[in-house]
Design a protein around this motif. Structure first.
Motif, mmCIF file in Angstrom:
data_model
loop_
_atom_site.group_PDB
_atom_site.id
_atom_site.type_symbol
_atom_site.label_atom_id
_atom_site.label_comp_id
_atom_site.label_asym_id
_atom_site.label_seq_id
_atom_site.Cartn_x
_atom_site.Cartn_y
_atom_site.Cartn_z
ATOM 1 N N ALA A 23 0.836 -1.208 0.000
ATOM 2 C CA ALA A 23 0.000 0.000 0.000
ATOM 3 C C ALA A 23 0.868 1.255 0.000
ATOM 4 C CB ALA A 23 -0.938 -0.008 1.205
ATOM 5 N N ARG A 24 1.951 1.246 0.763
ATOM 6 C CA ARG A 24 2.849 2.404 0.780
ATOM 7 C C ARG A 24 3.463 2.626 -0.601
ATOM 8 N NH1 ARG A 24 3.890 7.352 1.501
ATOM 9 N NH2 ARG A 24 5.990 7.881 2.104
ATOM 10 N N ILE A 25 3.893 1.572 -1.247
ATOM 11 C CA ILE A 25 4.459 1.698 -2.593
ATOM 12 C C ILE A 25 3.417 2.265 -3.554
ATOM 13 C CG2 ILE A 25 5.337 0.388 -4.573
ATOM 14 C CD1 ILE A 25 6.742 -1.446 -2.460
ATOM 15 N N GLY A 44 1.153 7.238 -6.523
ATOM 16 C CA GLY A 44 0.031 8.129 -6.803
ATOM 17 C C GLY A 44 -1.349 7.560 -6.581
ATOM 18 N N VAL A 45 -1.463 6.315 -6.100
ATOM 19 C CA VAL A 45 -2.774 5.742 -5.809
ATOM 20 C C VAL A 45 -3.287 6.346 -4.504
ATOM 21 C CG1 VAL A 45 -4.019 3.606 -5.265
ATOM 22 C CG2 VAL A 45 -2.262 3.604 -7.044
ATOM 23 N N SER A 46 -4.508 6.840 -4.533
ATOM 24 C CA SER A 46 -5.091 7.460 -3.343
ATOM 25 C C SER A 46 -5.466 6.411 -2.307
ATOM 26 C CB SER A 46 -6.340 8.256 -3.725
ATOM 27 O OG SER A 46 -7.005 8.702 -2.566
ATOM 28 N N LEU A 47 -5.010 6.622 -1.082
ATOM 29 C CA LEU A 47 -5.412 5.777 0.044
ATOM 30 C C LEU A 47 -6.402 6.520 0.938
ATOM 31 C CD1 LEU A 47 -1.919 4.334 1.045
ATOM 32 C CD2 LEU A 47 -3.591 3.388 -0.551
ATOM 33 N N TRP A 70 -0.545 2.172 6.367
ATOM 34 C CA TRP A 70 -0.956 2.730 5.081
ATOM 35 C C TRP A 70 -2.305 2.149 4.667
ATOM 36 C CZ3 TRP A 70 1.531 6.954 4.175
ATOM 37 C CH2 TRP A 70 2.797 7.102 4.753
ATOM 38 N N GLU A 71 -3.181 2.034 5.654
ATOM 39 C CA GLU A 71 -4.497 1.433 5.464
ATOM 40 C C GLU A 71 -5.551 2.441 5.895
ATOM 41 O OE1 GLU A 71 -6.822 -2.226 7.600
ATOM 42 O OE2 GLU A 71 -4.708 -2.495 7.132
ATOM 43 N N ASN A 72 -6.581 2.575 5.088
ATOM 44 C CA ASN A 72 -7.651 3.511 5.382
ATOM 45 C C ASN A 72 -8.513 2.965 6.523
ATOM 46 O OD1 ASN A 72 -10.599 4.440 4.915
ATOM 47 N ND2 ASN A 72 -9.330 5.961 3.876
#
Length: 143
Positions: free
Chosen positions: A15-17, A22-25, A43-45
């Motif tokens: 998720a961090r990578i 540029g992927v929105s979390l 890095w988790e919603n």
């Protein structure tokens, strides 16, 4: 984009990578804070994690005791409140280009994403099962 994987399988790193690419979390203040078993951050919603717990409970399970599900369970009309909730999270927490998800809620979430934004790209990560289970055991001793 949807990232799926079991606990302690490397989803935080993946998720961090993705976020660096540029992927929105979701908003930074909506991410789970770092913990003793993951000091660099998850890095988790938080909304997705809460949704997954709610969905598992509605299905009679929990993260550590997943329910047995019949084929097509995600189409059950009784899950309409969860579909509405998933749609609300997608609209309020995410841009159109990405969303992390838990593997247990993916069948239902995929339908909601597809209805609103088109077919999602789903990616997962691999970690040897024994290592993932050992990491889960270490995590439980830290709780």
């Amino acid at each position: 984009m949807c990232l799926i994987g079991m606990h302690r399988s490397g989803t935080s790193l993946a998720a961090r990578i993705l976020s660096l690419l540029g992927v929105s979390l979701g908003a930074p203040e909506g991410l789970l804070p770092p913990g003793p078993d993951n000091p660099a951050g998850y890095w988790e919603n938080k909304s997705i994690q809460e949704f997954d717990d709610e969905l598992l409970a509605a299905l009679g399970g929990a993260w550590d005791q997943p329910p047995l599900l019949a084929a097509g369970w995600e189409l059950d009309p009784a899950l309409e409140p969860q579909r509405v909730r998933a749609g609300e999270i997608l609209r309020t927490d995410f841009s159109l280009d990405g969303t992390p998800s838990h593997s247990s809620s993916m069948p239902l979430t995929r339908g909601v994403i597809g209805a609103q934004f088109g077919s999602p790209v789903v990616t997962g990560n691999q970690r040897r099962a024994r290592r993932a289970l050992m990491a889960c055991a270490r995590r439980l001793t830290l709780a």
